[in-house]
Design an enzyme around this catalytic site. Structure first.
Site, PDB file in Angstrom:
ATOM      1  N   LYS A  13      36.176  43.309  41.357  1.00  0.00           N
ATOM      2  CA  LYS A  13      37.052  44.485  41.453  1.00  0.00           C
ATOM      3  C   LYS A  13      37.647  44.814  40.083  1.00  0.00           C
ATOM      4  CE  LYS A  13      39.726  42.692  44.698  1.00  0.00           C
ATOM      5  NZ  LYS A  13      39.045  41.392  44.911  1.00  0.00           N
ATOM      6  N   ARG A  88      45.273  45.566  51.506  1.00  0.00           N
ATOM      7  CA  ARG A  88      44.628  44.324  51.899  1.00  0.00           C
ATOM      8  C   ARG A  88      44.865  43.997  53.370  1.00  0.00           C
ATOM      9  NH1 ARG A  88      44.221  41.718  46.550  1.00  0.00           N
ATOM     10  NH2 ARG A  88      43.251  39.694  46.819  1.00  0.00           N
ATOM     11  N   ARG A 127      35.830  30.775  36.053  1.00  0.00           N
ATOM     12  CA  ARG A 127      36.901  31.509  35.384  1.00  0.00           C
ATOM     13  C   ARG A 127      38.148  30.640  35.212  1.00  0.00           C
ATOM     14  NH1 ARG A 127      39.491  36.729  38.146  1.00  0.00           N
ATOM     15  NH2 ARG A 127      40.071  35.101  39.630  1.00  0.00           N
ATOM     16  N   ARG A 129      41.414  30.837  36.794  1.00  0.00           N
ATOM     17  CA  ARG A 129      42.794  31.350  36.878  1.00  0.00           C
ATOM     18  C   ARG A 129      43.606  30.341  37.701  1.00  0.00           C
ATOM     19  NH1 ARG A 129      42.784  37.247  39.271  1.00  0.00           N
ATOM     20  NH2 ARG A 129      43.190  36.163  41.244  1.00  0.00           N
ATOM     21  N   ARG A 140      41.578  31.993  50.123  1.00  0.00           N
ATOM     22  CA  ARG A 140      41.539  33.431  49.822  1.00  0.00           C
ATOM     23  C   ARG A 140      40.375  34.092  50.559  1.00  0.00           C
ATOM     24  NH1 ARG A 140      41.274  32.615  43.579  1.00  0.00           N
ATOM     25  NH2 ARG A 140      40.838  34.840  43.391  1.00  0.00           N
TER      26      ARG A 140
HETATM   27  P1  AP5 Z   1      36.847  40.018  38.686  1.00  0.00           P
HETATM   28  O1  AP5 Z   1      36.404  41.309  38.132  1.00  0.00           O
HETATM   29  O2  AP5 Z   1      38.087  39.401  38.169  1.00  0.00           O
HETATM   30  O3  AP5 Z   1      36.887  40.106  40.285  1.00  0.00           O
HETATM   31  P2  AP5 Z   1      38.079  40.425  41.259  1.00  0.00           P
HETATM   32  O4  AP5 Z   1      37.473  40.939  42.498  1.00  0.00           O
HETATM   33  O5  AP5 Z   1      39.101  41.248  40.553  1.00  0.00           O
HETATM   34  O6  AP5 Z   1      38.607  38.937  41.486  1.00  0.00           O
HETATM   35  P3  AP5 Z   1      40.068  38.418  41.689  1.00  0.00           P
HETATM   36  O7  AP5 Z   1      40.005  36.940  41.640  1.00  0.00           O
HETATM   37  O8  AP5 Z   1      41.027  39.123  40.771  1.00  0.00           O
HETATM   38  O9  AP5 Z   1      40.321  38.926  43.168  1.00  0.00           O
HETATM   39  P4  AP5 Z   1      41.421  38.567  44.170  1.00  0.00           P
HETATM   40  O10 AP5 Z   1      41.320  39.635  45.153  1.00  0.00           O
HETATM   41  O11 AP5 Z   1      41.325  37.177  44.691  1.00  0.00           O
HETATM   42  O12 AP5 Z   1      42.743  38.524  43.241  1.00  0.00           O
HETATM   43  P5  AP5 Z   1      43.986  39.487  43.091  1.00  0.00           P
HETATM   44  O13 AP5 Z   1      44.482  39.325  41.719  1.00  0.00           O
HETATM   45  O14 AP5 Z   1      43.689  40.833  43.593  1.00  0.00           O
HETATM   46  O15 AP5 Z   1      35.645  38.982  38.523  1.00  0.00           O
HETATM   47  C1  AP5 Z   1      35.808  37.620  38.895  1.00  0.00           C
HETATM   48  C2  AP5 Z   1      35.026  36.754  37.861  1.00  0.00           C
HETATM   49  O16 AP5 Z   1      33.622  37.075  37.982  1.00  0.00           O
HETATM   50  C3  AP5 Z   1      35.413  37.045  36.404  1.00  0.00           C
HETATM   51  O17 AP5 Z   1      35.333  35.862  35.675  1.00  0.00           O
HETATM   52  C4  AP5 Z   1      34.357  38.072  35.962  1.00  0.00           C
HETATM   53  O18 AP5 Z   1      34.125  38.019  34.583  1.00  0.00           O
HETATM   54  C5  AP5 Z   1      33.135  37.617  36.749  1.00  0.00           C
HETATM   55  N1  AP5 Z   1      32.230  38.722  37.097  1.00  0.00           N
HETATM   56  C6  AP5 Z   1      32.549  40.013  37.392  1.00  0.00           C
HETATM   57  N2  AP5 Z   1      31.443  40.726  37.674  1.00  0.00           N
HETATM   58  C7  AP5 Z   1      30.390  39.859  37.580  1.00  0.00           C
HETATM   59  C8  AP5 Z   1      28.985  39.978  37.774  1.00  0.00           C
HETATM   60  N3  AP5 Z   1      28.435  41.153  38.109  1.00  0.00           N
HETATM   61  N4  AP5 Z   1      28.211  38.873  37.595  1.00  0.00           N
HETATM   62  C9  AP5 Z   1      28.760  37.683  37.251  1.00  0.00           C
HETATM   63  N5  AP5 Z   1      30.092  37.493  37.050  1.00  0.00           N
HETATM   64  C10 AP5 Z   1      30.899  38.570  37.217  1.00  0.00           C
HETATM   65  O19 AP5 Z   1      45.024  38.834  44.111  1.00  0.00           O
HETATM   66  C11 AP5 Z   1      45.545  37.536  43.858  1.00  0.00           C
HETATM   67  C12 AP5 Z   1      46.593  37.188  44.900  1.00  0.00           C
HETATM   68  O20 AP5 Z   1      47.676  38.105  44.811  1.00  0.00           O
HETATM   69  C13 AP5 Z   1      46.155  37.236  46.362  1.00  0.00           C
HETATM   70  O21 AP5 Z   1      45.519  36.046  46.763  1.00  0.00           O
HETATM   71  C14 AP5 Z   1      47.480  37.473  47.063  1.00  0.00           C
HETATM   72  O22 AP5 Z   1      48.226  36.279  47.152  1.00  0.00           O
HETATM   73  C15 AP5 Z   1      48.190  38.399  46.110  1.00  0.00           C
HETATM   74  N6  AP5 Z   1      47.938  39.838  46.387  1.00  0.00           N
HETATM   75  C16 AP5 Z   1      47.279  40.730  45.599  1.00  0.00           C
HETATM   76  N7  AP5 Z   1      47.232  41.928  46.178  1.00  0.00           N
HETATM   77  C17 AP5 Z   1      47.873  41.818  47.363  1.00  0.00           C
HETATM   78  C18 AP5 Z   1      48.127  42.717  48.425  1.00  0.00           C
HETATM   79  N8  AP5 Z   1      47.706  43.998  48.401  1.00  0.00           N
HETATM   80  N9  AP5 Z   1      48.803  42.248  49.509  1.00  0.00           N
HETATM   81  C19 AP5 Z   1      49.252  40.983  49.560  1.00  0.00           C
HETATM   82  N10 AP5 Z   1      49.026  40.064  48.592  1.00  0.00           N
HETATM   83  C20 AP5 Z   1      48.347  40.483  47.498  1.00  0.00           C
HETATM   84 MG    MG Z   2      41.136  41.045  40.109  1.00  0.00          MG
END
Ligand code: AP5
Ligand code: MG
Length: 192
Positions: A13, A88, A127, A129, A140
């Site tokens: 994303k 979400r 990655r 994090r 997750r």
């Molecule tokens: P990346 O682009 O970072 O993917 P992403 O989908 O953004 O992954 P996230 O880990 O950020 O998603 P998430 O939904 O768990 O986290 P969020 O921060 O939203 O890519 C991931 C990796 O793959 C990177 O290393 C990238 O380089 C690599 N990559 C990308 N494309 C690739 C490809 N084509 N091939 C190979 N590698 C590739 O949420 C975190 C936490 O915040 C949640 O768990 C929750 O606790 C909270 N939260 C966030 N939003 C909400 C909400 N709306 N409601 C409630 N809680 C929330």
């Molecule tokens: Mg992200």
């Protein structure tokens, strides 16, 4: 242009959000990034959300909705926005629709990135994090299945869902995302 990017943790994303935002000149808004900024500030709320994020659970709808409502009043969203990681839950999706209805600016498209669990675990462990350890990744993924996946049907019923397979080269995936967006809204972006 008002877009939601939907998909499991690690599906790309954030990676595709940057490309969409640059090409359409719209504001990329990641609730994960907003929450990590709050956590880093060390406020009372920040400490609470940090613990929730570390466990792989979702932060409460109220906290996230307040954050989004505030963010959408900022002027860089005037030309549109790209929501990454929001909504979400069904409650978040319904609240977003109500909010956008009141200003008569409905979503144009919802792009869903499809990536299987094995690939996700591989990517996120590489990655590293704070929430990228195996136990939290599995949590997750399970939260995604239970609470976020139903949004696919929600947006499909609205005729707004485009699904793109999110495996392969980042540029190739962007090409498919762009094509999907062009099928919903006439192409205006500079797809450089
Ligand atoms: P990346 O682009 O970072 O993917 P992403 O989908 O953004 O992954 P996230 O880990 O950020 O998603 P998430 O939904 O768990 O986290 P969020 O921060 O939203 O890519 C991931 C990796 O793959 C990177 O290393 C990238 O380089 C690599 N990559 C990308 N494309 C690739 C490809 N084509 N091939 C190979 N590698 C590739 O949420 C975190 C936490 O915040 C949640 O768990 C929750 O606790 C909270 N939260 C966030 N939003 C909400 C909400 N709306 N409601 C409630 N809680 C929330
Ligand atoms: Mg992200």
């Amino acid at each position: 242009m008002r877009i939601v990017l939907l998909g499991p943790p690690g599906c790309g994303k954030g990676t595709q959000a940057e490309l969409i935002a640059v090409n359409y000149q719209i504001a990329p808004i990641s609730t994960g990034d907003l929450l990590r900024t709050e956590a880093a500030a060390g406020t009372v709320l920040g400490r609470q959300v940090q613990a929730v994020m570390a466990s792989g659970q979702l932060v409460s709808d109220n906290v996230v909705l307040d954050m989004i409502k505030r963010r959408l009043t900022e002027s860089d969203t005037d030309n549109g926005f790209l929501l990454d990681g929001f909504p979400r839950t069904l409650a978040q999706a319904e609240s977003l629709d109500r909010l956008l209805d009141t200003v008569q600016q409905p979503l144009d498209a919802v792009v869903q990135l499809d990536v299987d669990a094995a690939e996700i675990i591989h990517r996120l462990l590489a990655r590293g994090r704070a929430d990228d350890n195996e136990a939290t990744i599995l949590q997750r993924l399970s939260v995604y299945e239970a609470q976020t996946k139903p949004l696919s049907t929600y947006y499909q019923r609205q005729g707004k869902l485009c699904t793109v397979r999110g495996v392969g080269a980042v540029d190739a995936i962007w090409g498919q995302v762009y094509a999907a967006l062009c099928s919903v809204v006439p192409c205006t972006a500079n797809n450089g």
